[in-house]
Design a protein around this motif. Structure first.
Motif, PDB file in Angstrom:
ATOM      1  N   ARG A  32       0.881  -0.847  -0.456  1.00 20.04           N
ATOM      2  CA  ARG A  32       0.388  -0.008   0.117  1.00 20.04           C
ATOM      3  C   ARG A  32       0.800   0.981   0.023  1.00 20.04           C
ATOM      4  O   ARG A  32       0.592   2.461   0.164  1.00 20.04           O
ATOM      5  CB  ARG A  32      -0.907   0.074   1.521  1.00 20.04           C
ATOM      6  CG  ARG A  32      -1.826  -1.316   1.442  1.00 20.04           C
ATOM      7  CD  ARG A  32      -2.747  -1.310  -0.190  1.00 20.04           C
ATOM      8  NE  ARG A  32      -3.561   0.645  -0.134  1.00 20.04           N
ATOM      9  CZ  ARG A  32      -4.722   0.402   0.826  1.00 20.04           C
ATOM     10  NH1 ARG A  32      -5.208  -0.787   1.444  1.00 20.04           N
ATOM     11  NH2 ARG A  32      -5.681   0.989   0.585  1.00 20.04           N
ATOM     12  N   SER A  33       1.690   1.514   0.214  1.00 16.76           N
ATOM     13  CA  SER A  33       2.927   2.695   0.472  1.00 16.76           C
ATOM     14  C   SER A  33       4.234   2.439  -0.322  1.00 16.76           C
ATOM     15  O   SER A  33       4.242   1.247  -0.072  1.00 16.76           O
ATOM     16  CB  SER A  33       3.578   2.889   2.539  1.00 16.76           C
ATOM     17  OG  SER A  33       2.106   2.742   2.572  1.00 16.76           O
ATOM     18  N   ILE A  34       4.554   3.556  -1.486  1.00 14.60           N
ATOM     19  CA  ILE A  34       5.844   3.501  -1.970  1.00 14.60           C
ATOM     20  C   ILE A  34       6.618   4.832  -1.669  1.00 14.60           C
ATOM     21  O   ILE A  34       5.633   5.474  -1.406  1.00 14.60           O
ATOM     22  CB  ILE A  34       5.983   2.775  -3.353  1.00 14.60           C
ATOM     23  CG1 ILE A  34       4.779   2.274  -3.655  1.00 14.60           C
ATOM     24  CG2 ILE A  34       7.286   2.505  -4.166  1.00 14.60           C
ATOM     25  CD1 ILE A  34       4.504   1.722  -4.627  1.00 14.60           C
ATOM     26  N   GLN A  35       7.765   4.297  -1.649  1.00  9.84           N
ATOM     27  CA  GLN A  35       8.209   6.187  -0.878  1.00  9.84           C
ATOM     28  C   GLN A  35       9.685   5.560  -1.983  1.00  9.84           C
ATOM     29  O   GLN A  35      11.505   5.075  -1.500  1.00  9.84           O
ATOM     30  CB  GLN A  35       8.671   5.924   0.405  1.00  9.84           C
ATOM     31  CG  GLN A  35       9.196   6.895   0.618  1.00  9.84           C
ATOM     32  CD  GLN A  35       8.873   8.566   0.342  1.00  9.84           C
ATOM     33  OE1 GLN A  35       7.470   9.046   0.326  1.00  9.84           O
ATOM     34  NE2 GLN A  35       9.293   9.629  -0.768  1.00  9.84           N
ATOM     35  N   ILE A  36      10.067   6.956  -2.532  1.00 14.28           N
ATOM     36  CA  ILE A  36      11.473   6.493  -3.418  1.00 14.28           C
ATOM     37  C   ILE A  36      12.462   7.752  -2.030  1.00 14.28           C
ATOM     38  O   ILE A  36      12.704   8.503  -1.621  1.00 14.28           O
ATOM     39  CB  ILE A  36      11.498   8.168  -4.467  1.00 14.28           C
ATOM     40  CG1 ILE A  36      10.766   6.814  -5.239  1.00 14.28           C
ATOM     41  CG2 ILE A  36      13.053   8.188  -5.396  1.00 14.28           C
ATOM     42  CD1 ILE A  36      11.366   5.728  -5.398  1.00 14.28           C
ATOM     43  N   GLY A  37      13.713   6.975  -2.148  1.00 11.94           N
ATOM     44  CA  GLY A  37      14.974   7.387  -1.278  1.00 11.94           C
ATOM     45  C   GLY A  37      16.089   7.885  -2.336  1.00 11.94           C
ATOM     46  O   GLY A  37      16.068   7.835  -2.901  1.00 11.94           O
TER      47      GLY A  37
END
Length: 424
Positions: A391-396
């Protein structure tokens, strides 16, 4: 596991291959749960003409269901899978694999090892290996934030907690009990912004100022910042707006945008516009100049789960199994220029550019997979698998990206060739 190292053990191995007069079929095998290796009974319905014609028989009879997984794997592997490695196939495999995760391997107890026909890895593709897994949340991860200039990763969940992780060690350094389910989490400058039932919590990680922004009705499912405005999509279909006051370091109520008839679950800002997606199946386009709705898009037939802007395009995804690409006409209105169809409902979108400046779309579906597509062709370059839906995707920074799934697990991935994050 019962292993005999004497002649009796050798006899049992020979019996399993079918050369014994004992032709009884293993009823545990018929039920799909035999964990004896070697097993003294047959793993096939009838004797084969040759002792070696069924050498891969156990790989063809795993009748397990690949949904409803539970528990934590903690990087454990099942018997016989020691040559496997994260993010790629390991060893010389002779078994034809399906593109489904083995739930027994995910729980650390697959008895078939390399003979299993299901996947014993968390991804398909070798350009984004898994670095580590962060365990601690007990329910679905609803937000991941990596504030600029911070050495901490923040994750939020429906288990009513916000967890703080050290980016260098991967250790959890703090747990905040928020007293309510978290619907979303974003960061903007020094602020962590958390959507909760009937309020938005704003926490300044530099000064430790903790504010509660009241006004939303029901759960806050989506948050986004545009210029000096904070937007919150609420369960009642409204979008609450606050303006950040630099003099007082507070958020002043600015407006309430109405028009959606059901909950607003996705928000995005781009090209001086606010885009809102709702459970009423529509997308509304708002001018940031006057906060007026200038267009309503009704091409989706189910909940609009996620929105991103990409150059002059708007991308939207929905539980109607589609990703739609929108472009402006000469008159300024948005129209669908392409529809990509998935087999399952689409939950979240995220975009990056790879090292060659080629765009890659991360597309999470509710069959517990995340697809990586080259654009504009939508050619698949890999897939990430999970126990439950991502449900969650984050670019670092530095080629990192993070995924959070329904079990509460957060996984950290790294591109072999570093991409750069896409900004509106």
């Amino acid at each position: 596991m019962d292993l005999d190292m004497d002649n009796g053990g050798n006899k049992r191995v020979f019996n399993r291959l079918g050369a014994s007069s004992n032709q009884k079929v293993c009823y545990h095998w018929r039920a799909g749960r035999c964990n004896r290796y070697p097993c003294p009974y047959l793993h096939r319905e009838s004797p084969s003409p040759s002792p070696f014609s069924g050498s891969s028989s156990s790989s063809n009879n795993n009748k397990s269901d690949d949904s409803g997984f539970a528990g934590s794997s903690n990087h454990r592997r099942g018997p016989g899978s020691a040559n496997n490695s994260w993010g790629r196939f390991g060893g010389n495999r002779t078994v034809t694999k399906t593109e489904k995760l083995c739930k027994f391997w995910a729980d650390g107890n697959c008895p078939y090892g390399d003979k299993c026909k299901y996947l014993h890895c968390w991804s398909i593709g070798d350009s984004f290996p898994l670095l580590t897994q962060l365990d601690g949340h007990q329910k679905v991860v609803t937000g991941i934030a990596l504030p600029s200039g911070s050495d901490k990763l923040y994750t939020a969940s429906k288990d009513e907690t916000l967890r703080i992780w050290d980016s260098a060690s991967g250790q959890c350094t703090g747990v905040l009990n928020l007293g309510g389910e978290v619907g979303c989490l974003i960061s903007e400058g020094p602020w962590l912004l958390v959507g909760m039932p009937n309020l938005v919590k704003a926490w300044n990680i530099q000064t430790n100022v903790d504010l509660s922004l009241n006004g939303p009705v029901g759960q806050v499912y989506s948050l986004v910042v545009g210029t000096d405005l904070l937007f919150a999509g609420a369960q009642d279909g409204s979008i609450l707006v606050w303006r950040y006051n630099t003099a007082t370091s507070c958020f002043d109520p600015a407006a309430s945008l109405t028009g959606h008839t059901l909950a607003v679950v996705s928000l995005h800002v781009g090209a001086n516009r606010l885009y809102s997606g709702s459970m009423d199946n529509s997308i509304k386009v708002w001018s940031l100049d006057n906060l007026q709705c200038i267009q309503t898009l009704t091409d989706h037939t189910s909940v609009v789960m996620s929105l991103i802007c990409w150059d002059q395009f708007l991308l939207s995804c929905s539980l109607d199994n589609t990703v739609k690409i929108w472009a402006a006409t000469e008159g300024g209105n948005l129209e669908v220029t392409y529809t990509h169809k998935e087999e399952y409902g689409v939950l979240a979108l995220c975009g990056v550019h790879d090292a060659e400046a080629k765009p890659v779309l991360l597309c999470s579906c509710n069959d517990n997979t995340l697809h990586l597509y080259d654009l504009p062709s939508f050619t698949e370059r890999g897939k990430i698998l999970a126990k439950q839906e991502i449900r969650s995707i984050q670019i670092g920074p530095g080629g990192l990206f993070f995924t959070g799934d329904g079990t509460g697990q957060v996984k950290v991935w790294k591109w072999s060739t570093q991409p750069t994050a896409i900004h509106p």
